[in-house]
Design a protein around this motif. Structure first.
Motif, PDB file in Angstrom:
ATOM      1  N   UNK A  80      45.278  23.944 100.802  1.00  0.00           N
ATOM      2  CA  UNK A  80      45.973  25.066 100.370  1.00  0.00           C
ATOM      3  C   UNK A  80      46.898  25.597 101.485  1.00  0.00           C
ATOM      4  N   UNK A  81      46.622  25.434 102.769  1.00  0.00           N
ATOM      5  CA  UNK A  81      47.473  25.666 103.835  1.00  0.00           C
ATOM      6  C   UNK A  81      48.755  24.857 103.719  1.00  0.00           C
ATOM      7  N   UNK A  82      48.372  23.692 103.447  1.00  0.00           N
ATOM      8  CA  UNK A  82      49.597  22.539 103.672  1.00  0.00           C
ATOM      9  C   UNK A  82      50.368  22.834 102.139  1.00  0.00           C
TER      10      UNK A  82
ATOM     11  N   UNK B 235      45.498  36.695  94.206  1.00  0.00           N
ATOM     12  CA  UNK B 235      44.723  37.009  95.416  1.00  0.00           C
ATOM     13  C   UNK B 235      45.351  36.346  96.827  1.00  0.00           C
ATOM     14  N   UNK B 236      46.119  35.432  96.464  1.00  0.00           N
ATOM     15  CA  UNK B 236      46.674  34.925  97.647  1.00  0.00           C
ATOM     16  C   UNK B 236      47.431  35.614  98.697  1.00  0.00           C
ATOM     17  N   UNK B 237      46.966  35.280 100.105  1.00  0.00           N
ATOM     18  CA  UNK B 237      47.531  36.405 101.148  1.00  0.00           C
ATOM     19  C   UNK B 237      47.473  35.357 102.321  1.00  0.00           C
ATOM     20  N   UNK B 238      48.270  35.607 103.212  1.00  0.00           N
ATOM     21  CA  UNK B 238      48.489  34.870 104.370  1.00  0.00           C
ATOM     22  C   UNK B 238      47.671  35.645 105.426  1.00  0.00           C
ATOM     23  N   UNK B 239      46.563  35.266 106.077  1.00  0.00           N
ATOM     24  CA  UNK B 239      45.924  35.801 107.199  1.00  0.00           C
ATOM     25  C   UNK B 239      46.474  35.208 108.510  1.00  0.00           C
ATOM     26  N   UNK B 240      47.155  36.284 109.148  1.00  0.00           N
ATOM     27  CA  UNK B 240      47.726  35.888 110.440  1.00  0.00           C
ATOM     28  C   UNK B 240      46.799  35.484 111.304  1.00  0.00           C
TER      29      UNK B 240
ATOM     30  N   UNK C 274      42.716  32.418  99.453  1.00  0.00           N
ATOM     31  CA  UNK C 274      42.975  32.505  97.796  1.00  0.00           C
ATOM     32  C   UNK C 274      41.706  33.077  97.072  1.00  0.00           C
ATOM     33  N   UNK C 275      42.006  33.113  95.699  1.00  0.00           N
ATOM     34  CA  UNK C 275      40.900  34.072  95.068  1.00  0.00           C
ATOM     35  C   UNK C 275      39.738  33.224  94.584  1.00  0.00           C
ATOM     36  N   UNK C 276      38.993  33.527  93.740  1.00  0.00           N
ATOM     37  CA  UNK C 276      37.696  33.162  93.490  1.00  0.00           C
ATOM     38  C   UNK C 276      37.880  31.788  92.391  1.00  0.00           C
TER      39      UNK C 276
END
Ligand code: FAQ
Length: 323
Positions: free
Chosen positions: A237-239, A255-260, A267-269
């Motif tokens: 996912x990160x790539x 639900x996708x969001x970057x967690x610094x 990502x979502x379920x």
């Protein structure tokens, strides 16, 4: 493949085997190994080989309809590479003393597992590019770990070559996706639709959540798997998110969001009911895929018969020359 047989191993041999794993040594076909290790490898490698062979079908569906000669050539080469990977890994499985015919029978009877992703249909030409980008991309993440760290020598070495070829596949897929994403509105809509359909099944390729992964503990203890299913899924996912952003495509996950803090894209379920339904044979194309393999096997009967007759004739000639 049965995994439940009781196995008592010589504790001294087992300790030496585990010490070799701890030292990072490769286990080779003639080395002593616990029966359970051998069976786990046969299970995982044969599923992998089946996946490569069944994996030819969704994209093979588009060879005759590729939009240009250049695209047709690279797709032909890619699908042929997947056949090579399958044969290569079946050979690796044979080093563990298992008969390839038996493995093929398990695939043709519908008993064997293969990657869930190949039970989804390829509805448009854009699917071919997205498979190269997502599915080969996921395969690279998973198999690079095997190429670098797997404790079984023949499997580890097979993965080196396989990953090089998968890299080419991923590049041709992403290049095709980028071309469509910069194309007409209809082409952009087609490729976005393919992304929407393939995203979640690709995340499922990495297997169940770690808490549900029945084989991971043993495989990781014996150095077959270095990373868990969830770790590799996160890496993929990160790539992939920045690549999607680069070509202006949207990942179908609100639900996708970057967690610094962690540096991860959260990502979502995942719909695990869908995953298990596909694994158990109830995906959109499971029956079609197994039927296509059966048909191919039947169609190849004359080739096997001719090869056997040729080998017997040659052996006969050799015997009469020797006499
Ligand atoms: N689909 O305990 P875990 C490719 C099963 S090649 C179906 O977590 P494990 C190239 C699993 O077998 C793609 N079944 O299992 C290409 C187990 O059932 P069992 C294939 C799945 O082994 C690209 C049960 O669920 N790659 O794409 C799946 O620790 C484009 C519990 O699971 C490999 O095979 C699934 N997705 O981890 C070709 C790589 N996931 O056997 C053409 C090597 C899990 O106990 C076009 N394999 N199951 O009855 C692996 O890394 C691992 O075996 C995993 C599964 C990660 C696949």
């Amino acid at each position: 493949m049965t995994q439940q047989a009781p196995m008592t191993e010589d504790p001294a041999l087992l300790a030496e085997f585990e010490a070799r794993i701890a030292r990072g040594e490769s286990i080779e076909p003639k080395d002593w190994m616990p029966e359970r290790y051998r069976r786990q490898l046969v299970r995982m490698m044969s599923q992998h080989a089946h996946s490569e062979i069944v994996g030819m079908l969704p994209e093979g569906n588009w060879i005759t309809r590729a939009p240009s000669l250049r695209r047709k050539l690279s797709l032909l080469a890619k699908v042929q590479d997947e056949a090579g990977h399958g044969l290569y890994i079946y050979c690796g499985t044979e080093t563990l003393g298992v008969d390839r015919q038996q493995l093929l029978q398990e695939l043709l009877s519908g008993k064997a597992k293969y990657a869930s992703i190949f039970n989804y249909p390829t509805l448009t030409w854009a699917d071919v590019g997205v498979i190269g980008w997502f599915v080969d991309g996921a395969a690279i993440v998973n198999q690079t770990a095997l190429a670098k760290h797997c404790s079984y020598g023949p499997y580890k070495r097979a993965m080196v070559r396989v990953c090089k070829e998968e890299n080419f596949h991923k590049k041709q897929g992403f290049e095709s996706v980028a071309a469509l994403a910069q194309g007409t509105p209809a082409q952009r809509a087609m490729v976005q639709d393919a992304v929407d359909r393939w995203w979640w099944p690709t995340l499922m390729m990495f297997g169940p959540h770690d808490s549900e992964s029945s084989n991971s503990e043993e495989l990781m203890r014996w150095g077959v798997k270095k990373y868990s299913n969830d770790e590799l899924r996160q890496r993929f996912v990160n790539l992939t998110i920045p690549q999607a952003q680069a070509v202006g495509l949207t990942i179908p996950d609100p639900a996708l969001r970057f967690d610094a803090e962690s540096g991860n894209w959260q990502f979502g379920a995942i719909d695990w009911d869908e995953f298990w339904a596909v694994v158990k044979g109830d995906g959109p194309c499971n029956r079609e895929r197994v039927a296509a393999r059966r048909q191919a096997h039947e169609d190849g009967e004359w080739v096997r018969a001719a090869a056997t007759a040729h080998a017997e004739k040659k052996a006969g000639r050799g015997a009469s020359r020797a006499a």
